[in-house]
Design a protein around this motif. Structure first.
Motif, short mmCIF file in Angstrom:
data_model
loop_
_atom_site.label_atom_id
_atom_site.label_comp_id
_atom_site.label_asym_id
_atom_site.label_seq_id
_atom_site.Cartn_x
_atom_site.Cartn_y
_atom_site.Cartn_z
N ASN A 1 41.63 41.62 -46.01
CA ASN A 1 42.40 41.25 -44.82
C ASN A 1 43.33 40.07 -45.06
O ASN A 1 44.32 39.91 -44.34
CB ASN A 1 41.47 40.94 -43.65
CG ASN A 1 40.82 42.19 -43.10
OD1 ASN A 1 41.37 43.27 -43.19
ND2 ASN A 1 39.65 42.04 -42.53
N ASP A 2 43.04 39.23 -46.04
CA ASP A 2 43.89 38.06 -46.30
C ASP A 2 45.10 38.41 -47.18
O ASP A 2 45.86 37.54 -47.57
CB ASP A 2 43.09 36.92 -46.92
CG ASP A 2 42.52 37.26 -48.30
OD1 ASP A 2 42.78 38.36 -48.83
OD2 ASP A 2 41.79 36.42 -48.85
N ASP B 1 45.84 37.37 -55.42
CA ASP B 1 46.09 36.93 -54.04
C ASP B 1 47.38 37.52 -53.51
O ASP B 1 48.12 38.18 -54.24
CB ASP B 1 46.01 35.40 -53.89
CG ASP B 1 47.16 34.65 -54.56
OD1 ASP B 1 48.25 35.22 -54.76
OD2 ASP B 1 46.96 33.45 -54.86
N LYS B 2 47.67 37.27 -52.24
CA LYS B 2 48.84 37.91 -51.61
C LYS B 2 50.16 37.45 -52.21
O LYS B 2 51.18 38.08 -52.02
CB LYS B 2 48.83 37.65 -50.10
CG LYS B 2 49.02 36.22 -49.69
CD LYS B 2 48.99 36.10 -48.19
CE LYS B 2 49.14 34.66 -47.75
NZ LYS B 2 49.08 34.53 -46.31
#
Length: 118
Positions: free
Chosen positions: A98-99, A110-111
């Motif tokens: 969700n992150d 990571d995003k």
């Protein structure tokens, strides 16, 4: 009342059923439910492809063109609401968090595309 109950008892049960995959391969899937369903077509969301292993629980549903398998039972994966996991029988997995991060096996991206070793 009696007549409708008597007629419905003789009618075939056309509801979806749980079944267990008995034969699985690239060209044939069979499952055992109330009856042995042979040469099942399997359906999944567009873009997904899988071959359920023997023993997996599937939903077998009647259709005008014969019975079809519409999915396997989801396993407990410890996901939060809204997260998605794709996994194989051999243990490989991809988790969409969700992150915005992605976990591939235990490697986290990571995003922002930064890789973090797990």
């Amino acid at each position: 009342m009696w007549l409708s109950k008597t007629i419905s008892k003789g009618a075939a049960d056309n509801r979806a059923q749980k079944g267990s995959v008995t034969i699985s391969g690239s060209s044939s899937v069979e499952a055992q439910s109330n009856a042995n369903a042979k040469s099942l077509n399997t359906y999944a969301p567009y873009g997904y492809a899988s071959c359920a292993p023997v023993g997996e629980e599937v939903i077998v549903m009647p259709s005008r063109d014969g019975e079809v398998a519409i999915g396997t039972k989801t396993k407990e994966a410890g996901l939060d609401a809204g997260e998605v996991m794709i996994s194989s029988l051999g243990g490989a997995s991809i988790i969409l968090k969700n992150d915005g991060s992605v976990i591939i096996n235990s490697l986290e991206i990571d995003k922002n595309g930064v890789i973090h070793s797990g």
